[in-house]
Design an enzyme around this catalytic site. Structure first.
Site, PDB file in Angstrom:
ATOM      1  CB  CYS A   8      -3.034   5.772   3.703  1.00 38.49           C
ATOM      2  SG  CYS A   8      -1.650   5.207   4.701  1.00 38.49           S
ATOM      3  CD  GLU A  41      -2.416   1.746   2.401  1.00 36.60           C
ATOM      4  OE1 GLU A  41      -2.463   2.983   2.513  1.00 36.60           O
ATOM      5  OE2 GLU A  41      -2.731   0.955   3.306  1.00 36.60           O
TER       6      GLU A  41
END
Length: 461
Positions: free
Chosen positions: A264, A230
């Site tokens: 994020c 990620e």
């Protein structure tokens, strides 16, 4: 061997220093993990889950110590109380679904005289390379299901949040986890690369920058070690004319500036239908101006420093470039007395008059700045949302479910939100496209990433 040092963003002082693991200690941890995992895979899922719940209880019991410790390490204000509400939700969810997610898969067509099924076997040793921005949440996304699935886990935490790894180890030990099954490792970047390249681990989960992800891929090259990555994001929001106005403004301000924008899936760019645009900008700027920038240990602070000074400098450069190209900065940094050049203390900023020639609308900012653009319709918004090398989440603010599903179906992203943002649902796969990465965590699919299928095709008699 090098030391790993955490410099507190509060005042630039050295908070903690730890020696990197010796080669002998690393070899011993690998040997212990391999031996423990061979026994752990024989333990029933329900019993593994019980250990994980005891770990959760042990971690929750430390929350009062952890909240100020987090503020000292990475700057999040203590008033927000840490990460354990989401942490607990995720752990309990994966525990509740484990038996079903890990059950054998039986083909739909019965064949007399045969027993056929696919078993979900653990991979072996899972290496989690965790980031500093949500150091508990991001790590537990993989650690909890990996253990429940029958794996051993090695955790390498970011230098900025080095104490988080120690907290995980403490909680695992207090939960009575078999010795060696979980190990917190203090490693340099070179040691981490060497470990991945040695083919000594069976899965690597990494959350971090695109460049960090490339380094992980290079390290794993030729080993066939599966990776979960990620990486960066530039998450967009699209506000349609039929959005619930006040609700949308409030949630998007929070989605852009919570954790000093170091999320994020934080909102980094906003597209607003022209009929709402002026009113939206005015309200958004007014609400953003209410943030209190300061020492995160002060209960009055609602916006802490960024984790490192160099992160704040990137935002300052992006903002200056945008303004030089014609953008308008709506907030006066002088209104935030703690804002100081050369420090991690950075005032929030809202930019209009922006376009995609500016780095602040293209490149990950990961800080308290957001650009807002006017659009005429869904098609223009969709084109701009997809004009990115990243694809983690996108949020659509509207009263029209059909429109959200239609637009969402064409957005190049891992998650589509309607009327919410900056949230992980543990029942859904957390995943991304393009340079945001590969693989998934959480949900049933997260368990699939941490196991391998083994087919049984048995003829009777």
């Amino acid at each position: 061997m090098s030391d790993i040092v955490c410099i507190s963003p509060i005042d630039g002082s050295e908070l903690v220093r730890r020696p990197a693991a010796t080669e002998a200690a690393l070899a011993q941890a690998l040997e212990a993990a391999r031996a423990a995992q061979r026994e752990w895979l024989k333990v029933p899922i329900a019993e593994r889950s019980a250990y994980v719940l005891r770990f959760l209880d042990a971690m929750l019991a430390m929350n009062q110590e952890i909240v100020p410790e987090l503020a000292q390490q990475m700057g999040r204000p203590v008033r927000y109380g840490g990460e354990f509400r989401g942490f607990e939700e995720r752990v309990r969810y994966v525990v509740d679904m484990a038996e079903d997610a890990l059950a054998p898969v039986v083909p739909h067509d019965e064949r007399p005289g045969f027993t056929r099924y696919i078993r979900r076997d653990p991979l072996g040793i899972v290496l989690v390379v965790a980031p500093w921005n949500y150091p508990y949440l991001t790590a537990v996304n993989t650690i909890a299901p990996a253990l429940i699935a029958g794996n051993a886990v090695l955790l390498k935490h970011a230098a900025q949040t080095i104490l988080v790894g120690e907290r995980f180890q403490m909680a695992m030990d207090r939960a009575g986890l078999p010795k060696g099954l979980f190990a917190n490792l203090v490693l340099t970047h070179d040691q981490t690369s060497k470990l991945i390249g040695s083919d000594a681990v069976d899965f690597v989960n990494f959350t971090g920058s695109v460049e960090g992800g490339r380094a992980i891929e290079r390290a794993a090259a030729g080993t066939f070690t599966p990776l979960g990555l990620e990486l960066g994001g530039k998450d967009p929001a699209y506000v349609r004319a039929d959005a619930d106005f006040d609700f949308t403004v409030e949630n998007l301000v929070d989605g852009a500036f919570y954790n000093s924008g170091q999320c994020c899936c934080g909102i980094e760019r906003i597209y607003v239908q022209e009929s709402l645009y002026d009113r939206f900008v005015d309200s958004f700027v007014a609400l953003t101006g209410k943030y209190v920038l300061g020492n995160p240990l002060d209960d009055a602070t609602t916006l802490g420093p960024m984790a490192q000074g160099r992160f704040a400098e990137l935002i300052r450069r992006q903002t200056a470039e945008a303004v030089a190209k014609g953008a308008k900065a709506h907030l006066d940094p002088a209104a935030f007395p703690a804002n100081r050049e050369g420090t991690p203390y950075l005032a929030p900023q809202v930019l209009t008059g922006v376009d995609h020639s500016m780095s602040v609308m293209r490149e990950e900012s990961f800080g308290p700045v957001v650009g807002i653009m006017k659009v005429k319709d869904d098609d223009e918004a969709l084109k701009l949302m997809n004009d990115s090398v990243y694809g983690l989440t996108a949020s659509i603010w509207t009263a029209d479910l059909e429109a959200a599903e239609r637009i969402g179906g064409e957005v190049e992203t891992g998650t589509v939100f309607m009327n919410r943002c900056d949230y992980l649902d543990p029942g859904l796969a957390w995943t991304g496209v393009k340079e945001t990465g590969r693989g998934a965590s959480l949900s049933r699919i997260g368990f699939e990433m941490l196991t391998r299928p083994k087919s049984f095709h048995l003829r009777h008699g």
